[in-house]
Design a protein around this motif. Structure first.
Motif, PDB file in Angstrom:
ATOM      1  N   THR A   2       0.479  -1.048   0.350  1.00 26.27           N
ATOM      2  CA  THR A   2      -0.395  -0.190  -0.220  1.00 26.27           C
ATOM      3  C   THR A   2       0.588   1.065   0.187  1.00 26.27           C
ATOM      4  N   PRO A   3       0.558   2.698  -0.286  1.00 29.82           N
ATOM      5  CA  PRO A   3       1.223   3.543  -0.124  1.00 29.82           C
ATOM      6  C   PRO A   3       1.651   4.330   0.691  1.00 29.82           C
ATOM      7  N   ILE A 118       0.402   6.199  -8.218  1.00 29.26           N
ATOM      8  CA  ILE A 118      -0.069   5.751  -6.143  1.00 29.26           C
ATOM      9  C   ILE A 118       0.893   6.625  -5.241  1.00 29.26           C
ATOM     10  N   TYR A 135      -6.648   2.597  -0.629  1.00 22.48           N
ATOM     11  CA  TYR A 135      -5.748   2.913  -1.680  1.00 22.48           C
ATOM     12  C   TYR A 135      -6.473   1.790  -2.423  1.00 22.48           C
ATOM     13  N   VAL A 137      -5.943  -0.792  -5.304  1.00 21.00           N
ATOM     14  CA  VAL A 137      -4.683  -1.186  -6.423  1.00 21.00           C
ATOM     15  C   VAL A 137      -4.966  -2.545  -7.137  1.00 21.00           C
ATOM     16  N   ASN A 141      -0.229  -2.776  -9.926  1.00 17.74           N
ATOM     17  CA  ASN A 141       0.309  -1.635  -8.468  1.00 17.74           C
ATOM     18  C   ASN A 141      -0.090  -0.611  -9.185  1.00 17.74           C
ATOM     19  N   PHE A 143      -3.269   2.372  -9.592  1.00 18.35           N
ATOM     20  CA  PHE A 143      -4.496   3.216  -8.651  1.00 18.35           C
ATOM     21  C   PHE A 143      -6.035   3.244  -9.700  1.00 18.35           C
TER      22      PHE A 143
END
Length: 152
Positions: A2-3, A118, A135, A137, A141, A143
Motif C-alpha cells: 500500500t502507499p 500511487i 487505496y 490497486v 500496482n 491506482f
C-alpha cells in the motif's frame, strides 16, 4: 504494498542512508586525522601543521554530514506524514543520487514512489491536509479507486 507501507519504507531507507553516510564520513575523517598525525617527520620537510589537519578533518565532517541532512529531514517528514514531505523527499533524492550504490538506490526508489501514480496521489493528499484514504490497486500496482474516509 500500500502507499502507506511504501511511505514508511521510503522513510526508513532515507534514515538508513543518512546514518550510514554520516558514520562513514566520521570514520574517514578520523582515519585521515590519525594517518596525518602519525606521519613520520623527515629531516628535509617540516611536519604538516596540526591546524591544517584539523581544518581538513572538519571540512570532511561538515561535507559528509551536510550531504546526509536532507535525507534525515525527508525521513522525518515521511515518517511523521508532514505536508512538506514530497518536497523534502525530492531534495533528498537529488542529494543522495550521486553517492553510489546506496544513495543511488534510495534515489531511484524515492523518484519511483514520489512521481509514480500511487505515491504522487498519496503525497499530494498529505500536502493538502486531507485525511488518509484507503487505496485500491490492481495486480500491476496501478491506482483503481479510493474509498472516502468515514466521517462518522
Amino acid at each position: 504494498m500500500t502507499p502507506e507501507q511504501h511511505n514508511r519504507w521510503l522513510g526508513y531507507a532515507h534514515l538508513a542512508y543518512a546514518l550510514l553516510h554520516s558514520t562513514m564520513g566520521v570514520f574517514f575523517g578520523v582515519m585521515i586525522a590519525v594517518m596525518l598525525a602519525a606521519m613520520p617527520s623527515s629531516s628535509r620537510q617540516p611536519p604538516p601543521p596540526m591546524a591544517f589537519i584539523a581544518i581538513m578533518c572538519g571540512f570532511i565532517l561538515v561535507v559528509t554530514i551536510g550531504w546526509a541532512v536532507p535525507s534525515m529531514i525527508a525521513s522525518y517528514a515521511l515518517l511523521k506524514r508532514k505536508r512538506w514531505a514530497k518536497t523534502a523527499t525530492v531534495v533528498a533524492g537529488v542529494c543522495a543520487a550521486p553517492q553510489m550504490p546506496l544513495g543511488t538506490a534510495v534515489a531511484v526508489y524515492t523518484f519511483w514512489f514520489t512521481f509514480g501514480e500511487i505515491g504522487g496521489r498519496f503525497l499530494d493528499s498529505q500536502s493538502k491536509g486531507l485525511p488518509a484514504q484507503e487505496y485500491k490497486v490492481d495486480d500491476q500496482n496501478r491506482f483503481i479507486s479510493a474509498t472516502p474516509p468515514n466521517w462518522r
